[in-house]
Design a protein around this motif. Sequence first.
Motif, PDB file in Angstrom:
ATOM      1  N   THR A   1      -3.772   4.939  12.533  1.00  0.00           N
ATOM      2  CA  THR A   1      -2.704   4.841  13.526  1.00  0.00           C
ATOM      3  C   THR A   1      -1.487   4.160  12.917  1.00  0.00           C
ATOM      4  O   THR A   1      -1.534   3.630  11.805  1.00  0.00           O
ATOM      5  CB  THR A   1      -3.176   4.040  14.759  1.00  0.00           C
ATOM      6  N   GLY A   2      -0.386   4.142  13.681  1.00  0.00           N
ATOM      7  CA  GLY A   2       0.828   3.470  13.231  1.00  0.00           C
ATOM      8  C   GLY A   2       1.336   4.035  11.915  1.00  0.00           C
ATOM      9  O   GLY A   2       1.420   5.257  11.727  1.00  0.00           O
ATOM     10  N   ALA A   3       1.655   3.155  11.003  1.00  0.00           N
ATOM     11  CA  ALA A   3       2.213   3.560   9.706  1.00  0.00           C
ATOM     12  C   ALA A   3       1.210   4.335   8.857  1.00  0.00           C
ATOM     13  O   ALA A   3       1.589   4.939   7.840  1.00  0.00           O
ATOM     14  CB  ALA A   3       2.689   2.327   8.943  1.00  0.00           C
ATOM     15  N   TYR A   4      -0.058   4.346   9.277  1.00  0.00           N
ATOM     16  CA  TYR A   4      -1.116   4.970   8.472  1.00  0.00           C
ATOM     17  C   TYR A   4      -1.654   6.235   9.129  1.00  0.00           C
ATOM     18  O   TYR A   4      -2.730   6.729   8.778  1.00  0.00           O
ATOM     19  CB  TYR A   4      -2.244   3.961   8.241  1.00  0.00           C
ATOM     20  N   ALA A   5      -0.893   6.792  10.060  1.00  0.00           N
ATOM     21  CA  ALA A   5      -1.341   7.979  10.787  1.00  0.00           C
ATOM     22  C   ALA A   5      -1.526   9.177   9.867  1.00  0.00           C
ATOM     23  O   ALA A   5      -2.368  10.046  10.136  1.00  0.00           O
ATOM     24  CB  ALA A   5      -0.346   8.309  11.902  1.00  0.00           C
ATOM     25  N   ASN A   6      -0.773   9.232   8.777  1.00  0.00           N
ATOM     26  CA  ASN A   6      -0.859  10.371   7.859  1.00  0.00           C
ATOM     27  C   ASN A   6      -1.622  10.050   6.575  1.00  0.00           C
ATOM     28  O   ASN A   6      -1.590  10.831   5.623  1.00  0.00           O
ATOM     29  CB  ASN A   6       0.542  10.875   7.508  1.00  0.00           C
ATOM     30  N   VAL A   7      -2.308   8.927   6.553  1.00  0.00           N
ATOM     31  CA  VAL A   7      -3.112   8.597   5.387  1.00  0.00           C
ATOM     32  C   VAL A   7      -4.432   9.364   5.458  1.00  0.00           C
ATOM     33  O   VAL A   7      -5.089   9.360   6.511  1.00  0.00           O
ATOM     34  CB  VAL A   7      -3.386   7.076   5.326  1.00  0.00           C
ATOM     35  N   PRO A   8      -4.836  10.040   4.395  1.00  0.00           N
ATOM     36  CA  PRO A   8      -6.059  10.856   4.462  1.00  0.00           C
ATOM     37  C   PRO A   8      -7.322  10.007   4.608  1.00  0.00           C
ATOM     38  O   PRO A   8      -7.390   8.888   4.119  1.00  0.00           O
ATOM     39  CB  PRO A   8      -6.054  11.602   3.129  1.00  0.00           C
ATOM     40  N   GLU A   9      -8.307  10.571   5.296  1.00  0.00           N
ATOM     41  CA  GLU A   9      -9.591   9.891   5.424  1.00  0.00           C
ATOM     42  C   GLU A   9     -10.333   9.889   4.096  1.00  0.00           C
ATOM     43  O   GLU A   9     -11.064   8.961   3.775  1.00  0.00           O
ATOM     44  CB  GLU A   9     -10.452  10.591   6.477  1.00  0.00           C
ATOM     45  N   TYR A  10     -10.146  10.932   3.328  1.00  0.00           N
ATOM     46  CA  TYR A  10     -10.836  11.092   2.048  1.00  0.00           C
ATOM     47  C   TYR A  10      -9.955  11.919   1.134  1.00  0.00           C
ATOM     48  O   TYR A  10      -8.976  12.557   1.573  1.00  0.00           O
ATOM     49  CB  TYR A  10     -12.200  11.771   2.239  1.00  0.00           C
ATOM     50  N   ILE A  11     -10.282  11.931  -0.131  1.00  0.00           N
ATOM     51  CA  ILE A  11      -9.527  12.689  -1.128  1.00  0.00           C
ATOM     52  C   ILE A  11     -10.522  13.420  -2.026  1.00  0.00           C
ATOM     53  O   ILE A  11     -11.564  12.867  -2.396  1.00  0.00           O
ATOM     54  CB  ILE A  11      -8.610  11.770  -1.962  1.00  0.00           C
ATOM     55  N   PHE A  12     -10.200  14.649  -2.368  1.00  0.00           N
ATOM     56  CA  PHE A  12     -10.997  15.431  -3.313  1.00  0.00           C
ATOM     57  C   PHE A  12     -10.311  15.413  -4.678  1.00  0.00           C
ATOM     58  O   PHE A  12      -9.081  15.581  -4.774  1.00  0.00           O
ATOM     59  CB  PHE A  12     -11.133  16.874  -2.834  1.00  0.00           C
ATOM     60  N   TYR A  13     -11.080  15.241  -5.731  1.00  0.00           N
ATOM     61  CA  TYR A  13     -10.476  15.179  -7.062  1.00  0.00           C
ATOM     62  C   TYR A  13     -11.475  15.602  -8.133  1.00  0.00           C
ATOM     63  O   TYR A  13     -12.688  15.655  -7.880  1.00  0.00           O
ATOM     64  CB  TYR A  13      -9.974  13.765  -7.346  1.00  0.00           C
ATOM     65  N   LYS A  14     -10.953  15.875  -9.314  1.00  0.00           N
ATOM     66  CA  LYS A  14     -11.774  16.115 -10.502  1.00  0.00           C
ATOM     67  C   LYS A  14     -11.438  15.038 -11.540  1.00  0.00           C
ATOM     68  O   LYS A  14     -10.276  14.671 -11.707  1.00  0.00           O
ATOM     69  CB  LYS A  14     -11.493  17.493 -11.094  1.00  0.00           C
ATOM     70  N   LYS A  15     -12.450  14.546 -12.216  1.00  0.00           N
ATOM     71  CA  LYS A  15     -12.250  13.522 -13.236  1.00  0.00           C
ATOM     72  C   LYS A  15     -11.483  14.095 -14.419  1.00  0.00           C
ATOM     73  O   LYS A  15     -11.652  15.257 -14.790  1.00  0.00           O
ATOM     74  CB  LYS A  15     -13.595  12.971 -13.711  1.00  0.00           C
ATOM     75  N   VAL A  16     -10.637  13.257 -15.009  1.00  0.00           N
ATOM     76  CA  VAL A  16      -9.896  13.641 -16.215  1.00  0.00           C
ATOM     77  C   VAL A  16     -10.072  12.551 -17.260  1.00  0.00           C
ATOM     78  O   VAL A  16     -10.409  11.407 -16.934  1.00  0.00           O
ATOM     79  CB  VAL A  16      -8.386  13.840 -15.919  1.00  0.00           C
ATOM     80  N   ALA A  17      -9.859  12.889 -18.505  1.00  0.00           N
ATOM     81  CA  ALA A  17      -9.975  11.906 -19.581  1.00  0.00           C
ATOM     82  C   ALA A  17      -8.882  10.855 -19.450  1.00  0.00           C
ATOM     83  O   ALA A  17      -7.726  11.180 -19.153  1.00  0.00           O
ATOM     84  CB  ALA A  17      -9.888  12.600 -20.942  1.00  0.00           C
ATOM     85  N   TYR A  18      -9.253   9.607 -19.653  1.00  0.00           N
ATOM     86  CA  TYR A  18      -8.273   8.516 -19.608  1.00  0.00           C
ATOM     87  C   TYR A  18      -7.547   8.444 -20.939  1.00  0.00           C
ATOM     88  O   TYR A  18      -8.158   8.469 -22.014  1.00  0.00           O
ATOM     89  CB  TYR A  18      -8.988   7.194 -19.335  1.00  0.00           C
ATOM     90  N   ASN A  19      -6.227   8.351 -20.872  1.00  0.00           N
ATOM     91  CA  ASN A  19      -5.400   8.241 -22.074  1.00  0.00           C
ATOM     92  C   ASN A  19      -4.620   6.941 -21.991  1.00  0.00           C
ATOM     93  O   ASN A  19      -3.690   6.820 -21.196  1.00  0.00           O
ATOM     94  CB  ASN A  19      -4.446   9.437 -22.178  1.00  0.00           C
ATOM     95  N   LYS A  20      -5.000   5.961 -22.801  1.00  0.00           N
ATOM     96  CA  LYS A  20      -4.374   4.633 -22.747  1.00  0.00           C
ATOM     97  C   LYS A  20      -2.920   4.652 -23.179  1.00  0.00           C
ATOM     98  O   LYS A  20      -2.167   3.707 -22.874  1.00  0.00           O
ATOM     99  CB  LYS A  20      -5.148   3.658 -23.639  1.00  0.00           C
ATOM    100  N   ASP A  21      -2.489   5.683 -23.872  1.00  0.00           N
ATOM    101  CA  ASP A  21      -1.114   5.748 -24.367  1.00  0.00           C
ATOM    102  C   ASP A  21      -0.146   6.331 -23.345  1.00  0.00           C
ATOM    103  O   ASP A  21       1.069   6.267 -23.536  1.00  0.00           O
ATOM    104  CB  ASP A  21      -1.063   6.575 -25.660  1.00  0.00           C
ATOM    105  N   LYS A  22      -0.674   6.886 -22.279  1.00  0.00           N
ATOM    106  CA  LYS A  22       0.188   7.384 -21.217  1.00  0.00           C
ATOM    107  C   LYS A  22       0.544   6.240 -20.275  1.00  0.00           C
ATOM    108  O   LYS A  22      -0.130   5.225 -20.214  1.00  0.00           O
ATOM    109  CB  LYS A  22      -0.516   8.510 -20.451  1.00  0.00           C
ATOM    110  N   THR A  23       1.611   6.428 -19.520  1.00  0.00           N
ATOM    111  CA  THR A  23       2.020   5.390 -18.570  1.00  0.00           C
ATOM    112  C   THR A  23       1.028   5.328 -17.409  1.00  0.00           C
ATOM    113  O   THR A  23       0.255   6.264 -17.169  1.00  0.00           O
ATOM    114  CB  THR A  23       3.420   5.668 -18.011  1.00  0.00           C
ATOM    115  N   ALA A  24       1.070   4.225 -16.681  1.00  0.00           N
ATOM    116  CA  ALA A  24       0.206   4.086 -15.517  1.00  0.00           C
ATOM    117  C   ALA A  24       0.479   5.187 -14.503  1.00  0.00           C
ATOM    118  O   ALA A  24      -0.451   5.710 -13.863  1.00  0.00           O
ATOM    119  CB  ALA A  24       0.421   2.711 -14.889  1.00  0.00           C
TER     120      ALA A  24
END
Length: 607
Positions: free
Chosen positions: A497-520
Amino acid sequence: MKKNKFLAILFSVSGLLSVSSCGDYLDVESLSNTSEAQQFDSASDTFSALVGVYNATMGDNTYGQRMNLILSQSGDDLRTSGDYNANDRRGISCFGAIPTNTELLRPFLDTYAGIERANLVIKNIPISPVYKTGSDADKKLMDRYLGEALTLRAHFYHDLIKNWGDVPFQDVPSSDLPSVYVAKTDRDVIYDKILDDLLRAESLVPWRSEGSTTAQRISKAAVKGLRARIALARAGYSLRRSPQMMMQGSNPQKYYQIAYQECKDIINSGQHQLNPSYEGLFRSLHTNTPDATNEIIYAIGAFGGNSRTDSKIGYYNGLRHDDTDWKSSGGISAIPVYFYEFTKYDLRRDINIAIFRVNTSKQEELQTSINWNDGKFRKSWTSITGTSQNLGIDWPLLRYSDILLMFAEADNEIHNGPSQEAINAVMAVRQRAYAGNLGQVGTIPTDKPGFFNYIVKERQLEFGGEGIRKYDLIRWNLLETKINETRAKLTQFMNGTGAYANVPEYIFYKKVAYNKDKTAQQNVSDIDFYTTTGTAKADIFYSPNQSVATPSGYTKVNWRLAMTQPYISGDPVKSYAYYFQANRKELLPIALDVINSNYNLTQDYGY
């Protein structure tokens, strides 16, 4: 002088200082006049003693972990991870710490050890034979060392006051006291004394460009910046002993004026600027390289790979690594609604908050909302691999962005509204955060209350994970207000509700390799998020779910659904800030061993 050279000249103060037990924190071994005098009979030997004072800021018990990462929780940004226990770090985060809490004793004792070392330097420099027979160059060095010792002592007392309120005060070595059983001194008296000391130190310590000073050593800007910070604390609110309630310090305008002038001097000096890269300045702390524009005015050094002089920054806190190369624990969690204080255009969001962990296969694994970590410190940004917990990451005690925001705050108080200079100072911080999207910066209010509230919010966004927020909220007398606001926001977050009315209940994703040299930011954007037609990838965190079924090949992670009532209130083990009580828990209890060692020392504040 390079960091490693400066920090490696360690002076073992056992010849000057011997704390006989954890309880007798002021019971110092008497020394012969000869041994003490010999330590200060040359500039080089005096410098060794000074390094001993710096050394008291380092290690697990102070700015290697406890003082900056544990005692500073919780505000409305971060909290310690895990379940409540009154006798450990989680008890502090939940405001339920008791006098036997294991995290309280050593920070208190080691800070007083630093004061003792500083007092020895401050006492002996003016009576050193160097002042009688030394060269002009040596006399100038001795003056500089005196200014640094005065500054470090002020810093130590500020740390004690902001955590424990009124504390025993001594400005001479313990061996010169008529009794080591010292009672508490009112914090305003201590503040006024150390503000005077810092004013004196300003004339003794050079600007960074004049003294070949690195960020790990105190410069004139560091003295002035610390004086501004302490002046704002003196002007602000704190929990008093009698009556036991939050009260503002006397004559606040005097101290706002001090903060205003000190910050203005730094701004006009040209010695420091904002680093154009918010992430870059934190990465520089991981690699022992100067940040590009000297934004970091003073950083507490870390080196040596041990608990006495190194830090666990990036291991205890920061992005969690489960992989063997960068194993780290992620001991601090972001409060989920803190993520939504940032807009999607704010570059600080993905640096301050790590929404993924790196799994054993070095992949980015999205976390539920109650398991996010602070993200400014990352073991993978260092050159250290394996299971090591000491990473040599310096702690940024004072940054130029803090100078700009303190200046703006003081200006607003003095002039009953912000000047154009104050607005420009805040705008500079804001524009860096929105680099590439300056059209999204927004408008800064020009009325006094509106501008103040804007600064309250901007400091939350700028300094997340830097051990500042809780103490800011206390000096503004907003800690109770913000804890209650955060609970209300968490309830809205849970219910969508309120400011969070459009925040998703869950998110679907696929794992990717972490690259420490890329920005956050790139690390987050690299994640393969499932989006419905018409939803941009950058909007995934701001779009309600359209489907319940998990798409093929994707993993479902609870986002808003991870928030439950026990996190918010009602569960003494799980709940955020569960044990907070206004006019009591703004300060910590003094460790029982310390109380038992001094019959003149009282506990106070309802403990």
